[in-house]
Design an enzyme around this catalytic site. Structure first.
Site, mmCIF file in Angstrom:
data_model
loop_
_atom_site.group_PDB
_atom_site.id
_atom_site.type_symbol
_atom_site.label_atom_id
_atom_site.label_comp_id
_atom_site.label_asym_id
_atom_site.label_seq_id
_atom_site.Cartn_x
_atom_site.Cartn_y
_atom_site.Cartn_z
ATOM 1 N N ALA A 8 0.718 -1.106 0.393
ATOM 2 C CA ALA A 8 0.272 0.443 0.034
ATOM 3 C C ALA A 8 0.890 1.138 -0.089
ATOM 4 O O ALA A 8 0.646 2.219 -0.552
ATOM 5 C CB ALA A 8 -0.479 0.192 1.724
ATOM 6 N N GLU A 9 1.833 1.373 0.573
ATOM 7 C CA GLU A 9 2.765 2.301 0.447
ATOM 8 C C GLU A 9 3.719 2.379 -0.879
ATOM 9 O O GLU A 9 3.713 3.615 -0.946
ATOM 10 C CB GLU A 9 4.018 1.974 2.499
ATOM 11 C CG GLU A 9 3.207 2.415 3.515
ATOM 12 C CD GLU A 9 2.964 3.402 3.388
ATOM 13 O OE1 GLU A 9 2.868 4.820 3.212
ATOM 14 O OE2 GLU A 9 1.880 3.948 4.513
#
Length: 336
Positions: free
Chosen positions: A76-77
């Site tokens: 996600a990052e």
């Protein structure tokens, strides 16, 4: 990641945003329930090979932050891009802001400096910070919300925002961030439904994965954990193949099942199964030198195994169908 910068913003705007905003932290949804399962084990095949060992190491740092969650958070990052940067200055796999990095940085690769663009440093710093955030949000005593959900929200928006709103803050970015990671956790987990793992088998896998990166030590290890071995293992504290399996089964069974010490005997214990019946937590015995069953490993799903290979190596994951392993005689056992 926003970290401390968003925490200050949250405190500043809390007075104006509380009116007319619906809170999202009051109930634990199905994603939260799934994430809370303590039998959650990493599916290493979903993690880029160069990061598998570090993800498993990071997952040992605290019970609140399993390896599958760390992997989902990295996707996600940064989508596994170690050189990723953001318009606001976040850096590396784990997208740390410089100020947050300065406080929590870890020199995991031992090169003398902590670098957010170094994957080992970033992964282990992420785990350290996640564990601290989990303790921090737990201290707020927010009811009916999973600690891990609050931890993720704090990673994105800052712990001050979680405290101010009594749950996941009503920021669209933060809500989407938390939801996406909870959905991604399934991708990075051994799925008991898809892989056919029993609860016992999933625990065996999780117990073995705790020791990823631990050195191989001939004759070393046992139900108590890694120890110094003898002969070529006398100066190395670690596990050999059979002691790793012994440890994992003993602790997965809550101390009820103690296997024999050698692979030659372990392949006669439990229940014999076929290759087609293999599921996570089962053992795979190998004849490496054409004689006895002189090596043993733990199947973890997705045609992969975790084992202590040999002197000079560490507890690690390998593909069962690699040319070397697939060419060796195999036998399969189940202990629970």
């Amino acid at each position: 990641m926003k970290g401390a910068n968003s925490a200050l913003l949250a405190v500043a705007v809390v007075g104006t945003l509380l009116i007319g905003v619906s809170m999202t932290g009051g109930a634990v949804d199905e994603d939260g329930k799934a994430l809370a399962g303590e039998g959650l084990a990493l599916n290493p095949s979903a993690v880029p090979a160069q990061y598998q060992e570090w993800i498993m190491k990071a997952g040992k740092m605290c019970p609140d932050v399993p390896a599958a969650l760390i992997a989902a958070q990295i996707e996600a990052e940064s989508n596994w891009n170690p050189k990723a940067t953001s318009p606001v200055g976040a850096q590396g796999l784990s997208q740390f802001m410089p100020g947050t990095w300065a406080t929590w940085k870890v020199d995991a690769d031992g090169d003398g400096r902590a670098d957010p663009f170094s994957p080992p440093d970033a992964i282990m710093t992420q785990a350290r910070y996640d564990c601290w955030l989990a303790d921090k949000v737990r201290s707020y005593k927010i009811k009916n919300t999973d600690v891990r959900r609050l931890m993720l929200a704090a990673y994105n928006a800052g712990p001050g925002a979680v405290q101010a709103y009594g749950g996941v803050p009503p920021y669209v970015e933060t809500q989407q961030y938390v939801a996406r990671i909870l959905q991604l956790v399934a991708k990075y987990s051994v799925s008991t439904a898809e892989q056919g793992a029993s609860e016992f088998g999933a625990r065996v896998v999780a117990q073995a994965q705790k020791w990823a990166g631990t050195p191989y030590s001939w004759g070393g290890g046992g139900i108590q954990g890694p120890t110094f071995g003898f002969a070529q293992g006398q100066y190395t504290r670690g596990f050999d193949c059979s002691s790793l399996l012994m440890y994992a089964v003993y602790h997965a069974s809550g101390g009820k099942t103690t296997l024999s010490r050698t692979s030659q005997h372990q392949v006669t214990e439990g229940k014999g199964i076929s290759r087609g019946q293999l599921r996570p937590g089962d053992a795979i015995g190998f004849k490496l030198n054409g004689g006895s069953w002189d090596h043993i490993a733990i199947y973890i799903g997705n045609n992969q195994m975790i084992h202590a290979p040999r002197t000079g190596r560490t507890v690690s994951v390998e593909a069962l169908d690699s040319p070397y392993w697939s060419g060796k005689p195999q036998t399969y056992r189940r202990y629970g």
